[in-house]
Design an enzyme around this catalytic site. Sequence first.
Site, PDB file in Angstrom:
ATOM      1  N   PHE A 158      37.163  38.392  29.247  1.00  0.00           N
ATOM      2  CA  PHE A 158      37.235  38.410  30.377  1.00  0.00           C
ATOM      3  C   PHE A 158      36.507  39.848  30.973  1.00  0.00           C
ATOM      4  CE2 PHE A 158      39.882  35.367  32.069  1.00  0.00           C
ATOM      5  CZ  PHE A 158      40.536  34.572  30.011  1.00  0.00           C
ATOM      6  N   ALA A 159      36.094  39.990  32.295  1.00  0.00           N
ATOM      7  CA  ALA A 159      35.525  41.184  32.673  1.00  0.00           C
ATOM      8  C   ALA A 159      36.220  40.766  34.237  1.00  0.00           C
ATOM      9  CB  ALA A 159      33.947  41.423  32.626  1.00  0.00           C
ATOM     10  N   GLY A 200      36.465  42.713  37.946  1.00  0.00           N
ATOM     11  CA  GLY A 200      36.412  43.975  38.667  1.00  0.00           C
ATOM     12  C   GLY A 200      35.197  44.684  38.153  1.00  0.00           C
ATOM     13  N   LYS A 201      35.697  45.902  38.245  1.00  0.00           N
ATOM     14  CA  LYS A 201      34.653  47.043  37.173  1.00  0.00           C
ATOM     15  C   LYS A 201      34.428  46.581  36.152  1.00  0.00           C
ATOM     16  CE  LYS A 201      35.623  50.400  40.140  1.00  0.00           C
ATOM     17  NZ  LYS A 201      36.432  51.574  41.258  1.00  0.00           N
ATOM     18  N   TYR A 202      35.089  45.794  35.227  1.00  0.00           N
ATOM     19  CA  TYR A 202      35.102  46.016  33.485  1.00  0.00           C
ATOM     20  C   TYR A 202      33.735  45.732  33.463  1.00  0.00           C
ATOM     21  CZ  TYR A 202      40.180  47.781  32.230  1.00  0.00           C
ATOM     22  OH  TYR A 202      41.048  48.383  32.194  1.00  0.00           O
ATOM     23  N   ASP A 216      39.086  41.839  24.462  1.00  0.00           N
ATOM     24  CA  ASP A 216      39.356  42.284  25.032  1.00  0.00           C
ATOM     25  C   ASP A 216      37.825  43.457  25.084  1.00  0.00           C
ATOM     26  OD1 ASP A 216      41.966  42.585  25.847  1.00  0.00           O
ATOM     27  OD2 ASP A 216      41.817  44.811  25.805  1.00  0.00           O
ATOM     28  N   ASP A 227      36.456  46.014  26.753  1.00  0.00           N
ATOM     29  CA  ASP A 227      36.599  47.255  26.907  1.00  0.00           C
ATOM     30  C   ASP A 227      36.137  47.326  25.266  1.00  0.00           C
ATOM     31  OD1 ASP A 227      39.574  46.472  26.313  1.00  0.00           O
ATOM     32  OD2 ASP A 227      39.424  48.624  26.932  1.00  0.00           O
ATOM     33  N   HIS A 277      47.947  46.907  15.170  1.00  0.00           N
ATOM     34  CA  HIS A 277      47.314  47.854  15.860  1.00  0.00           C
ATOM     35  C   HIS A 277      47.306  48.928  15.183  1.00  0.00           C
ATOM     36  CE1 HIS A 277      47.705  50.364  19.317  1.00  0.00           C
ATOM     37  NE2 HIS A 277      48.064  48.609  20.336  1.00  0.00           N
ATOM     38  N   GLU A 308      50.638  41.549  25.321  1.00  0.00           N
ATOM     39  CA  GLU A 308      51.193  41.754  23.729  1.00  0.00           C
ATOM     40  C   GLU A 308      51.695  41.647  23.362  1.00  0.00           C
ATOM     41  OE1 GLU A 308      48.963  45.262  22.525  1.00  0.00           O
ATOM     42  OE2 GLU A 308      50.197  46.459  22.809  1.00  0.00           O
TER      43      GLU A 308
HETATM   44  N1  UDP Z   1      40.948  42.612  32.216  1.00  0.00           N
HETATM   45  C1  UDP Z   1      39.682  43.538  33.488  1.00  0.00           C
HETATM   46  N2  UDP Z   1      39.793  43.774  34.271  1.00  0.00           N
HETATM   47  C2  UDP Z   1      41.480  44.398  34.444  1.00  0.00           C
HETATM   48  C3  UDP Z   1      41.918  44.463  34.030  1.00  0.00           C
HETATM   49  C4  UDP Z   1      41.669  44.309  32.493  1.00  0.00           C
HETATM   50  O1  UDP Z   1      38.557  42.501  33.655  1.00  0.00           O
HETATM   51  O2  UDP Z   1      40.737  44.528  35.718  1.00  0.00           O
HETATM   52  C5  UDP Z   1      40.966  42.414  31.510  1.00  0.00           C
HETATM   53  C6  UDP Z   1      39.834  42.810  30.587  1.00  0.00           C
HETATM   54  O3  UDP Z   1      39.052  42.176  29.360  1.00  0.00           O
HETATM   55  C7  UDP Z   1      40.640  44.132  29.757  1.00  0.00           C
HETATM   56  C8  UDP Z   1      41.384  43.346  28.857  1.00  0.00           C
HETATM   57  O4  UDP Z   1      41.685  42.505  30.777  1.00  0.00           O
HETATM   58  O5  UDP Z   1      39.376  44.108  28.007  1.00  0.00           O
HETATM   59  C9  UDP Z   1      43.271  43.523  28.812  1.00  0.00           C
HETATM   60  O6  UDP Z   1      42.844  44.982  29.277  1.00  0.00           O
HETATM   61  P1  UDP Z   1      43.477  46.315  28.847  1.00  0.00           P
HETATM   62  O7  UDP Z   1      41.302  46.657  28.674  1.00  0.00           O
HETATM   63  O8  UDP Z   1      42.761  47.319  30.642  1.00  0.00           O
HETATM   64  O9  UDP Z   1      43.957  47.099  28.525  1.00  0.00           O
HETATM   65  P2  UDP Z   1      43.776  48.622  27.348  1.00  0.00           P
HETATM   66  O10 UDP Z   1      43.407  47.762  26.024  1.00  0.00           O
HETATM   67  O11 UDP Z   1      43.938  49.730  27.648  1.00  0.00           O
HETATM   68  O12 UDP Z   1      45.691  47.933  27.145  1.00  0.00           O
HETATM   69 MN    MN Z   2      41.353  47.156  26.516  1.00  0.00          MN
END
Ligand code: UDP
Ligand code: MN
Length: 341
Positions: free
Chosen positions: A108-109, A111-113, A198, A200, A220, A290
Amino acid sequence: MKHLQNVYTFILVLACLSIIGLIYFGYTSNSISTRNKEERSCFKPQKEHQLQSPHGLSYNQPSAVGPDGKVVPLAPWLAPIVQEGTFDPILIDSIYKQQNITIATTVFAVGKYTRFLKDFLESAEQNYFVGFRVHYYVFTDHPEQVPAVKLSEEHHLTVLTVPSSNRWQDISLSRMARLEKLIESRLFNEADYIFSLDVDSKFYGRWGVETLSPLVGVIHAWFYGEPRNKFTYERRPESQAFIPSNEGDYYYGGAVIGGLVKNVYRLVKTCREQLDIDASKSIEAVWQEESHLNKYFLYNKPSKLLSPEYLWDDTKSKPDQIKIIRFSQVIKNYKEIRPNP
Ligand code: UDP
Ligand code: MN
């Protein structure tokens, strides 16, 4: 007279043919019903691959780390914990090469992701199921921002447009429902295995067929040495994700879910249902999906676990006991990148 003889002959031939027909039909239908009986007695109906355990069972917490500080190779229900040294890449690749499998991979990407897609995809092309058939499904509200990354021959990519959202929690939470729908509409036909990852994140080392199994979770990186009462499970009994402090095996990362399409479908459908119940009571589990994933994995054990090599965090230094980091969450400025605090 001649004419009458011909009629008799005709009736005789017809009678013979009917008798032969009846005997044949009797024989074949008899053999079919015997065969069915044999099938019923020899072959039991196939069970789904599930490792369920009851709620409230009292047993010691399994340790993810041995006395030497290394991650142990087995969970106490005898599921392997995959890490460097537990598999031979040449051997395992050659075994799975015979199987003609497709691995669906969803990211999922929103918004700014979208900015993470380039590194994610480029590093995946170097490390992720190299030489095997991979189909990426990118969910985004900005399809025009999906970078044109050169994919290897057997790797494909489909962009799926979803609405924008102004709450990061909703984006993260909606993944279960969207996966459920994607599996129903396409993946039962298009793939054998699925990984939801994820975006990111970046690959730094091999991630291959050693990770395949009916149901796969990753331990984790921040919690693998911790006692279960320190795990950040949901602790409010009002939530469907609730886990009591004396239960729990490992803390699983929500950034990786994998397995056979059928098993992952059951997981995402169950978690989506639990999330809906929580939403109807205006409760949001402490770590969103999660938390629900951890509840699911506690009572539906993964058939294979991935060591934290498969989900590290760039903010965390690597201890000597961890030999290689394969996939890691990149450092991000939460305030800048998320649509809400
Ligand atoms: N995500 C996204 N846009 C957002 C927030 C989350 O696409 O504004 C998706 C993205 O794939 C991200 C995942 O949701 O990898 C989980 O969110 P995030 O990585 O922020 O959570 P964290 O790993 O920091 O707990
Ligand atoms: Mn993440």
